[in-house]
Design a protein around this motif. Structure first.
Motif, PDB file in Angstrom:
ATOM      1  N   ARG A 468       0.830  -1.193   0.000  1.00 44.51           N
ATOM      2  CA  ARG A 468       0.000   0.000   0.000  1.00 44.51           C
ATOM      3  C   ARG A 468       0.874   1.258   0.000  1.00 44.51           C
ATOM      4  NH1 ARG A 468      -2.629  -3.469  -1.779  1.00 44.51           N
ATOM      5  NH2 ARG A 468      -4.149  -4.705  -0.602  1.00 44.51           N
ATOM      6  N   ILE A 469       0.289   2.383  -0.426  1.00 41.37           N
ATOM      7  CA  ILE A 469       1.055   3.623  -0.564  1.00 41.37           C
ATOM      8  C   ILE A 469       1.578   4.082   0.788  1.00 41.37           C
ATOM      9  CG2 ILE A 469       0.946   6.030  -1.317  1.00 41.37           C
ATOM     10  CD1 ILE A 469      -1.416   5.238  -3.108  1.00 41.37           C
ATOM     11  N   LEU A 489      -8.546   8.535  -7.256  1.00 40.83           N
ATOM     12  CA  LEU A 489      -8.122   7.131  -7.297  1.00 40.83           C
ATOM     13  C   LEU A 489      -9.005   6.354  -8.263  1.00 40.83           C
ATOM     14  CD1 LEU A 489      -7.481   6.546  -3.480  1.00 40.83           C
ATOM     15  CD2 LEU A 489      -5.815   7.129  -5.260  1.00 40.83           C
ATOM     16  N   ARG A 494      -5.956   0.821  -4.635  1.00 36.63           N
ATOM     17  CA  ARG A 494      -5.695   2.145  -4.050  1.00 36.63           C
ATOM     18  C   ARG A 494      -6.954   2.679  -3.366  1.00 36.63           C
ATOM     19  NH1 ARG A 494      -0.923   5.470  -6.990  1.00 36.63           N
ATOM     20  NH2 ARG A 494       0.477   3.689  -7.262  1.00 36.63           N
TER      21      ARG A 494
END
Length: 599
Positions: A468-469, A489, A494
């Motif tokens: 994940r970011i 997004l 995401r």
């Protein structure tokens, strides 16, 4: 047939008869024996009375005789105590130790033993009775002493019905007491089958050919498998394998993990899941037990590629089998049952469609650096593919990253429970994103061990920094994602990271309020915030509409709390959702931090 003497003259005798089960329908215990080809046989055991007479004991009718005969004294005592005729009592065996003399008696009718109607008498060294037990019966009806079917036919019936073979032990002809108050005349036949771990004594009704009673000679050890795997609380293989003993939860998996619903297994297959490596032509290779009984102890070598050694392959299949089964049992306890469209081959008559255990292809060669879960409707197998990850040397195995396996398994429950088992109701981009967030949230849920909530990273073993970011966090600087982030997004994972972080904050708020329950994985009745969280997550799935939006998913949580907890967590939930933009009025990816009045 008149083997009971008159009871009119003895009130005391009548009391004894009442306590020993002489009634039109016998008192006792009916045991359901599951044997041969999963056939269920009801075996009745009349209730026993038991009397003790302290240290000195009591006299018996032959006490005045100068010479003591254990057989004669025992038969005489039973006859007198139960007020029955002498031909109803047959001495079977007896012995003496350094303190007591024991006699064992059978009831008989017309000279034929009643197999499950027995008595036992104990005499002290002074030849006085110190205890007496009896399960003698007074049948309402007795069939003819002459069999209608032959022993040969009875053997064939028993072999056919039990899927075993007659072992050659001499047969006998005996009566057996039945729960309805009657007795049946039966050929008694021993049947064995080593493949089923079966050795039974079958009572085949000598007039109808039905099996009316079974004696199970096996003292079957409970299926207590042992796995070398990564405990569910551990995220990945870097935290180390452990020996995990008997993790199966019989409340959720009543036949255990190593029974496919028809037969017992000794490999990585069962009623809930099968894990395998796919071979040529679609062949599926499971991992067998490393030793009996059900020991799965394979030593993974982290210095070599996951598919380079047989032990590494075995370790992957065993770990995936353990994780998916464990999640099946946890989800079941929290409501993902047969009626809620769960994954099982056999549903035990509890509703839903069976024949749909989860199939897990470990080290699947058709891709790299990924994993998938395919959720068809209830009644069709769930299907997981877990690939190898080649971003490092040696490669890494997705099956040894527990949170990845849990994540994929959770897709099955969210797709099945949203919309009532059709698997058609998480199809829009936003709802698919919700699916990714739920899967992350459950994976995270499995790994907490106390009430201290820190930032959490998804799959750091398979990818540096995780997939994940941002790390999931209650700190909006560490993870700034909120509902309005969806405006920019366009990819479901995401989008899922937004929902996953919102649920991370919800989890933290509930644990802060209620504390942490260390037994939440096995006891859904505990009061910890982690228990509350999983209940609400699963309850909300069944409440929400098909293809839900973020606000609708949030509304389902609020309603789930009202349903289960009377709204006790209403303000806690609203505040947590609102902290990430999902307050009252949030819609069309526009944030709101508003909470209800009073919160």
């Amino acid at each position: 047939m008149q083997f009971f003497a008159s009871l009119v003259r003895s009130v005391y005798a009548a009391t004894i008869l009442a306590t020993t089960g002489y009634a039109p329908s016998f008192s006792g215990d009916t045991k359901h024996n599951a044997v041969g080809a999963a056939k269920a046989i009801e075996s009745f055991h009349p209730e026993s009375s038991f009397e003790t007479f302290d240290v000195n004991g009591i006299d018996h009718p032959l006490s005045d005789r100068p010479e003591f005969s254990l057989e004669d004294a025992a038969v005489s005592f039973v006859q007198s105590r139960l007020n029955i005729t002498s031909d109803a009592v047959a001495f079977r065996t007896g012995y003496a130790n350094d303190v007591i003399q024991h006699a064992y008696i059978h009831q008989q009718i017309n000279g034929i033993t009643v197999a499950n109607a027995v008595a036992n008498v104990a005499f002290n060294k002074k030849n006085r009775v110190v205890s007496f037990g009896s399960s003698f019966v007074q049948p309402s009806s007795v069939p003819s002493n002459t069999p209608s079917i032959s022993v040969t036919d009875a053997i064939a019936k028993a072999e056919s019905q039990l899927a075993g073979e007659y072992n050659g032990h001499p047969t006998t002809l005996e009566f057996v007491a039945k729960e309805d108050g009657s007795v049946a005349l039966a050929h008694v036949v021993q049947i064995q089958d080593d493949d089923q771990d079966m050795w039974v004594e079958a009572f085949v009704d000598a007039h109808t050919g039905d099996i009316v009673h079974l004696t199970d000679f096996g003292a079957h050890a409970s299926a207590s498998p042992v796995y070398r795997a990564l405990p569910l609380r551990e995220q990945n293989v870097t935290q180390g394998f452990r020996t995990i003993k008997n993790p199966q939860n019989k409340a959720a998996s009543p036949i255990g993990w190593h029974n496919n619903g028809v037969t017992k297994t000794n490999n990585t297959s069962g009623n809930n899941v099968i894990t395998y490596v796919r071979g040529k032509g679609g062949a599926r290779y499971t991992t067998p037990q490393s030793s009996a009984p059900l020991i799965f102890n394979y030593m993974q070598d982290p210095t070599k590629n996951p598919n380079a050694t047989r032990a590494n392959v075995h370790a992957a299949r065993v770990n995936a089998f353990y994780v998916v089964n464990t999640m099946h049992d946890i989800f079941y306890l929290y409501g993902f049952t047969e009626r809620a469209s769960n994954f099982q081959n056999t549903n035990f008559g509890k509703g839903g469609w069976g024949n749909d255990r989860v199939e897990v292809s470990v080290q699947d060669t058709r891709g790299k650096n990924n994993a998938f879960f395919y959720t068809p409707p209830d009644g069709q197998h769930g299907y997981m593919k877990v690939y190898l990850f080649n971003r490092s040397v040696p490669m890494r195995d997705g099956a040894l990253e527990n949170d990845l396996v849990v994540h994929e398994t959770t897709h099955g429950i969210t797709n099945r429970m949203t919309g009532g088992g059709t698997a058609r109701c998480l199809q829009t981009l936003e709802s698919k994103g919700l699916g990714e967030g739920w899967s992350d949230a459950v994976a995270e849920w499995t790994e907490w061990t106390n009430a201290t909530i820190t930032d959490w990273v998804f799959c750091p073993y398979l990818k540096r920094g995780g997939f994940r970011i941002y790390p999931y966090s209650t700190n909006s600087t560490t993870d700034p994602l909120k509902y309005s982030s969806l405006k920019t997004l366009t990819e479901e994972h995401r989008i899922g990271a937004v929902w996953g972080n919102i649920l991370h904050n919800v989890y933290a708020a509930l644990v802060s309020k209620h504390g942490f329950s260390a037994t939440a994985k096995t006891d859904p009745k505990t009061k910890g915030g982690n228990t509350v969280f999983l209940h609400l997550l699963i309850d909300a799935l069944a409440l929400q509409p098909c293809n839900p939006t973020f606000p609708q998913a949030r509304a389902a949580w609020i309603q789930a709390d009202a349903n289960r907890y009377g709204g006790a967590n209403k303000c806690t939930l609203w505040k947590a959702f609102a902290s990430r933009g999902l307050g009252i009025g949030a819609a069309n990816r526009v944030d709101s931090k508003k909470v209800p009045a009073g919160c």
